[in-house]
Write a protein that holds these residues in place. Structure first.
Motif, PDB file in Angstrom:
ATOM      1  N   TRP A  59      34.487   2.055  10.895  1.00  0.00           N
ATOM      2  CA  TRP A  59      33.062   2.415  10.878  1.00  0.00           C
ATOM      3  C   TRP A  59      32.217   1.531  11.794  1.00  0.00           C
ATOM      4  O   TRP A  59      31.042   1.821  12.029  1.00  0.00           O
ATOM      5  N   GLN A  62      30.167   3.108  14.720  1.00  0.00           N
ATOM      6  CA  GLN A  62      29.039   3.948  14.302  1.00  0.00           C
ATOM      7  C   GLN A  62      27.905   3.104  13.737  1.00  0.00           C
ATOM      8  O   GLN A  62      26.726   3.410  13.943  1.00  0.00           O
TER       9      GLN A  62
ATOM     10  N   GLN B 116      28.429  12.904  12.099  1.00  0.00           N
ATOM     11  CA  GLN B 116      27.330  13.846  11.840  1.00  0.00           C
ATOM     12  C   GLN B 116      25.992  13.142  11.710  1.00  0.00           C
ATOM     13  O   GLN B 116      24.982  13.590  12.260  1.00  0.00           O
ATOM     14  N   PHE B 117      25.998  12.026  10.986  1.00  0.00           N
ATOM     15  CA  PHE B 117      24.717  11.355  10.759  1.00  0.00           C
ATOM     16  C   PHE B 117      24.115  10.886  12.074  1.00  0.00           C
ATOM     17  O   PHE B 117      22.915  11.047  12.310  1.00  0.00           O
ATOM     18  N   ALA B 121      20.595  11.863  13.619  1.00  0.00           N
ATOM     19  CA  ALA B 121      19.644  10.765  13.827  1.00  0.00           C
ATOM     20  C   ALA B 121      19.197  10.723  15.278  1.00  0.00           C
ATOM     21  O   ALA B 121      18.021  10.466  15.564  1.00  0.00           O
ATOM     22  N   GLN B 197      33.144  13.757   2.911  1.00  0.00           N
ATOM     23  CA  GLN B 197      32.068  12.969   2.280  1.00  0.00           C
ATOM     24  C   GLN B 197      31.492  12.012   3.310  1.00  0.00           C
ATOM     25  O   GLN B 197      31.333  10.815   3.043  1.00  0.00           O
ATOM     26  N   HIS B 198      31.181  12.526   4.491  1.00  0.00           N
ATOM     27  CA  HIS B 198      30.808  11.653   5.598  1.00  0.00           C
ATOM     28  C   HIS B 198      29.623  10.760   5.240  1.00  0.00           C
ATOM     29  O   HIS B 198      29.674   9.540   5.370  1.00  0.00           O
ATOM     30  N   MET B 199      28.554  11.402   4.777  1.00  0.00           N
ATOM     31  CA  MET B 199      27.324  10.643   4.514  1.00  0.00           C
ATOM     32  C   MET B 199      27.542   9.590   3.431  1.00  0.00           C
ATOM     33  O   MET B 199      27.069   8.461   3.549  1.00  0.00           O
ATOM     34  N   ALA B 200      28.270   9.976   2.371  1.00  0.00           N
ATOM     35  CA  ALA B 200      28.476   9.042   1.261  1.00  0.00           C
ATOM     36  C   ALA B 200      29.257   7.828   1.743  1.00  0.00           C
ATOM     37  O   ALA B 200      28.905   6.678   1.444  1.00  0.00           O
ATOM     38  N   GLU B 201      30.286   8.080   2.544  1.00  0.00           N
ATOM     39  CA  GLU B 201      31.103   6.967   3.017  1.00  0.00           C
ATOM     40  C   GLU B 201      30.321   6.086   3.969  1.00  0.00           C
ATOM     41  O   GLU B 201      30.384   4.858   3.897  1.00  0.00           O
ATOM     42  N   LEU B 202      29.566   6.735   4.884  1.00  0.00           N
ATOM     43  CA  LEU B 202      28.768   5.957   5.824  1.00  0.00           C
ATOM     44  C   LEU B 202      27.763   5.099   5.083  1.00  0.00           C
ATOM     45  O   LEU B 202      27.597   3.911   5.370  1.00  0.00           O
ATOM     46  N   GLY B 203      27.100   5.704   4.100  1.00  0.00           N
ATOM     47  CA  GLY B 203      26.090   4.960   3.351  1.00  0.00           C
ATOM     48  C   GLY B 203      26.705   3.803   2.583  1.00  0.00           C
ATOM     49  O   GLY B 203      26.185   2.680   2.606  1.00  0.00           O
TER      50      GLY B 203
END
Lengths: 147, 266
Positions: A59, A62, B116-117, B121, B197-203
């Motif tokens: 990550w 990103q 995606q985020f 953004a 779960q892209h957003m959840a993982e990124l967050g």
């Protein structure tokens, strides 16, 4: 999907974006355009970072792009304020106006030949008329019935 | 082992690759677009740019099946064409618009990679806010006509110097990319891109590992906002003082020698 092909393509695009931004920054003289070119270089870096992030399944890339976007927004606010102030003082967005800040032993930069402005280049963006043309009441033109 | 034969061998390879020729054509096209005196030269520059773009597209590797390759090529073309047009457009308004197009392409590239985020953004922050603000300032500053400084560059060496610098950057990028071309295999999509779960993982990653940085960035944005307002207010005050209490004429050049100008002190 072929992940190394993906990385290759993205790094190529990122490099092209960075190079274009670099060229624009060195060639153009409009302060706002120069700033947009710096943003374009940041975009090239962001594209590369996201590609690396996917390649390494990590990550970190990103996250860094996220922070780049935030810092770029802050930077844009400051830069716009500075440009606006410089514009108020000089009345021009030309970077060459501020060449008095150069080193003492450097020669002054003078424009030799400014190319003519072609009529075909003088096309400005316009909005196409859309929707129904509003009915105009002639009485309304003379006074305001409702305020 | 002297490096010279190695270098000559690489040079030979370089001359045969469409990548090298695409880059050279692109440089020639930019040169024509920047310094082309007549309309015909500029049109020729655009044609050369199109050809170089096709040669670059030919060197791209296959990312998967043909449909995804076509989607990728389209998005990449939007990005690069938008960037090239933004750099070469004479009117700064068009520069801002083309830059927005290029940003949309970049957002598409992010989406294509499963980020995606970041894609959303980019559209919201850049195309939505920054470019609109820039357009606002541009309209404020230049209501009509092309300024001379948009038609001319620095002295004659500016364009060649910029092109040489860009060529150096691209050469570094491309020589370091060579080893990637050899790998030709289908690999599974990484977990980071294929997750539902892209957003959840990124967050969760963002707030688990970068919490302090998030707070610092928030503070930075706040400080930048205050700073921008302070700069404009201070500038107004000093400009009013330097013109003898009167506000500066809108769009008018302050007379040199009035103080507060770098030109007035010499």
């Amino acid at each position: 999907m072929n992940e190394s092909a993906m990385l290759y393509n993205y790094l190529l695009i990122g490099g092209v974006l960075f190079a274009l931004g670099l060229i624009g920054f060195m060639v153009r003289r409009n302060m706002i355009v120069m700033f947009l070119c710096v943003e374009m270089m940041l975009q090239g870096i962001s594209v590369s970072l996201v590609a690396w992030s996917r390649f390494h399944d990590d990550w970190g890339g990103q996250m860094l792009v996220l922070f780049i976007i935030a810092v770029a927004a802050a930077e844009a606010g400051i830069a716009l304020a500075l440009i606006l102030m410089l514009f108020h003082q000089s009345g021009t967005l030309d970077m060459a106006f501020w060449q008095d800040l150069r080193e003492e032993d450097q020669q002054a930069f003078v424009d030799h030949k400014v190319p003519e402005d072609d009529d075909r280049d003088r096309i400005w963006p316009t909005l196409t008329p859309a929707g129904i043309e509003p009915e105009v009441d002639p009485d309304e033109q003379l006074h305001r019935s409702k305020i | 082992m002297t490096p010279l034969p190695l270098l000559v061998g690489q040079f030979d390879d370089l001359l045969r690759s469409p990548l090298c020729w695409g880059m050279m054509l692109g440089a020639a096209s930019l040169w024509l677009l920047f310094s082309g005196r007549s309309h015909a030269l500029r049109v020729m520059g655009k044609v050369l740019g199109g050809i170089s773009l096709m040669m670059l597209a030919a060197t791209l590797m296959m990312v998967g099946d043909w449909s995804s390759q076509i989607v990728f090529c389209f998005v990449a073309a939007v990005t690069v064409v938008g960037a090239g047009a933004a750099v070469t457009a004479r009117s700064p308004v068009y520069t801002a618009i083309w830059f927005a197009v290029s940003l949309l392409g970049t957002a598409g590239l992010f989406l294509f990679q499963g980020a995606q985020f970041l894609g959303v953004a980019t559209v919201v922050v850049y195309a939505g806010a920054i470019v609109v603000t820039f357009l606002f300032v541009l309209m404020l500053a230049q209501p009509e006509g092309h300024a001379p400084y948009d038609r001319i560059s620095w002295a004659t060496f500016a364009v060649p110097a910029a092109l040489v610098g860009a060529a150096a950057v691209m050469a570094i990028v491309l020589t370091s990319l060579d080893s990637l071309r050899a790998v030709d295999e289908t690999t599974p999509t990484p977990a980071i891109a294929g997750s539902s779960q892209h957003m959840a993982e990124l967050g969760s990653h963002l707030f688990a590992y970068h919490l302090v940085a998030i707070e610092v960035v928030g503070t930075l944005l706040m400080v930048a906002l205050v700073g921008a307002i302070a700069i404009v207010l201070q500038g107004r005050k000093s400009a009013a003082e330097s013109t003898g209490g009167a506000a500066p004429l809108p769009g008018g050049r302050v007379v040199p020698g009035g103080g507060g100008l770098p030109g007035g002190t010499r």
